[in-house]
Design an enzyme around this catalytic site. Structure first.
Site, PDB file in Angstrom:
ATOM      1  N   GLU A  12       0.849  -1.207   0.000  1.00 52.58           N
ATOM      2  CA  GLU A  12       0.000   0.000   0.000  1.00 52.58           C
ATOM      3  C   GLU A  12       0.872   1.239   0.000  1.00 52.58           C
ATOM      4  OE1 GLU A  12      -3.770  -0.030   2.807  1.00 52.58           O
ATOM      5  OE2 GLU A  12      -1.988  -0.753   3.811  1.00 52.58           O
ATOM      6  N   GLY A  78      -9.549  -9.118   9.280  1.00 50.80           N
ATOM      7  CA  GLY A  78     -10.366 -10.324   9.190  1.00 50.80           C
ATOM      8  C   GLY A  78     -11.823  -9.956   9.423  1.00 50.80           C
ATOM      9  N   MET A 192      -4.954  -5.459  13.976  1.00 50.72           N
ATOM     10  CA  MET A 192      -3.947  -5.430  15.032  1.00 50.72           C
ATOM     11  C   MET A 192      -3.430  -4.036  15.384  1.00 50.72           C
ATOM     12  SD  MET A 192      -1.851  -8.884  13.913  1.00 50.72           S
ATOM     13  CE  MET A 192      -0.897  -8.950  15.418  1.00 50.72           C
ATOM     14  N   GLU A 193      -4.018  -2.975  14.834  1.00 53.16           N
ATOM     15  CA  GLU A 193      -3.447  -1.642  15.065  1.00 53.16           C
ATOM     16  C   GLU A 193      -4.445  -0.515  15.316  1.00 53.16           C
ATOM     17  OE1 GLU A 193      -2.791  -3.271  12.038  1.00 53.16           O
ATOM     18  OE2 GLU A 193      -0.917  -4.225  12.643  1.00 53.16           O
ATOM     19  N   ASP A 216      -9.716 -11.919   4.933  1.00 58.56           N
ATOM     20  CA  ASP A 216      -9.984 -13.292   5.394  1.00 58.56           C
ATOM     21  C   ASP A 216     -11.149 -13.223   6.370  1.00 58.56           C
ATOM     22  OD1 ASP A 216      -8.796 -13.241   8.381  1.00 58.56           O
ATOM     23  OD2 ASP A 216      -7.496 -12.051   7.091  1.00 58.56           O
TER      24      ASP A 216
HETATM   25  N1  ADE Z   1      -5.460  -8.652   9.575  1.00 58.47           N
HETATM   26  C1  ADE Z   1      -5.966  -9.316   8.515  1.00 58.47           C
HETATM   27  N2  ADE Z   1      -6.584 -10.442   8.903  1.00 58.47           N
HETATM   28  C2  ADE Z   1      -6.475 -10.495  10.249  1.00 58.47           C
HETATM   29  C3  ADE Z   1      -6.879 -11.422  11.234  1.00 58.47           C
HETATM   30  N3  ADE Z   1      -7.530 -12.525  10.905  1.00 58.47           N
HETATM   31  N4  ADE Z   1      -6.573 -11.159  12.542  1.00 58.47           N
HETATM   32  C4  ADE Z   1      -5.887 -10.043  12.868  1.00 58.47           C
HETATM   33  N5  ADE Z   1      -5.467  -9.131  11.973  1.00 58.47           N
HETATM   34  C5  ADE Z   1      -5.757  -9.357  10.678  1.00 58.47           C
END
Ligand code: ADE
Length: 249
Positions: A12, A78, A192-193, A216
């Protein structure tokens, strides 16, 4: 007003830098900050790093060392919401750290001493981001090509707005995503951020918007095509989105 574009993924950021012909690099704390212009906006672009501490440090530096007055975060996540599918776009209205737990001293998920668990994004920036996301979703097949959409099983991408969860775990089992859904039924996505950057922006009284592309379903298959998805889909979406967002005003 200088805007920080914080990207979770290297692909990105590369696409963003290709749009900023005058960018200058400055290295601070092991991070490359790129200062330049895009559609006449003053931009500082940087990779977030992975996880809450890395992202909070990056956001703090963008604000204090580079004078960012607003933050726009992009990356993948996700999907958790029942109708949030791979290829969909999610704009955060609120962010929460799902792994924050200082109970019984503070309620589960509450940020200790803040009296809050959910941090809100900026309404004006988020509305603009939603409009850009809807426009990009409507053009998905032109942007990515029918073959790419078919490879990743993406139909017409939907755009969602709501709660995004952040924690220091890549959620890759169906049991864990089911537990998150039970605890926080309105959560749309997990990453995660974002909530860490939201805390930094909250502390500084600065506006934030967050966009995540669903890579996902945070289940037993979550590790699958991650890298291929980021390259073929997510980085192209996010640069198209940022282009629209910045061109709009
Ligand atoms: N970023 C993309 N997919 C994720 C997931 N399953 N868990 C945490 N961060 C993600």
């Amino acid at each position: 007003m200088r805007l920080a574009l914080i990207a979770a993924m290297r692909e990105e950021l590369s696409a963003v830098l290709a749009r900023m012909p005058d960018e200058q690099r400055q290295r601070v704390a092991g991070r490359d900050f790129w200062v330049g212009h895009w559609h006449g906006h003053e931009i500082v672009a940087v990779l977030s790093g992975i996880g809450k501490v890395a992202a909070a440090t990056t956001a703090t530096l963008a604000i204090h060392r580079f004078g960012a007055q607003a933050v726009l975060f992009t990356g993948v996540a996700g999907g958790l919401g029942p109708d949030v599918r791979v290829g969909d776009l999610v704009v955060a209205r609120e962010l929460l750290q799902h792994d924050m737990d200082a109970s019984p001293i503070f309620p589960r998920h509450e940020l200790p001493l803040y009296g809050l668990s959910r941090l809100r994004t900026d309404a004006t920036m988020s509305q603009r981001l939603l409009a850009a996301a809807r426009a990009v979703a409507a053009e998905a097949s032109g942007l990515l090509g029918a073959d790419t959409l078919a490879t990743f099983g993406i139909g017409t991408p939907a755009v969602h707005e709501g709660l995004i969860l952040s924690g220091d775990r890549f959620v890759s089992t169906s049991a864990e995503s089911a537990a998150l859904r039970r605890e926080l039924p309105d959560a749309l996505a997990v990453e995660m951020e974002g909530a860490a950057v939201a805390q930094v922006c909250h502390d500084h009284g600065l506006p934030l918007a967050v966009l995540r592309i669903i890579s996902d379903r945070a289940d037993d298959h979550a590790g699958g095509d991650f890298t291929a998805f980021v390259q073929a889909v997510a980085s192209r979406y996010s640069v198209a989105l940022l282009d629209r967002y910045l061109a709009a005003g």
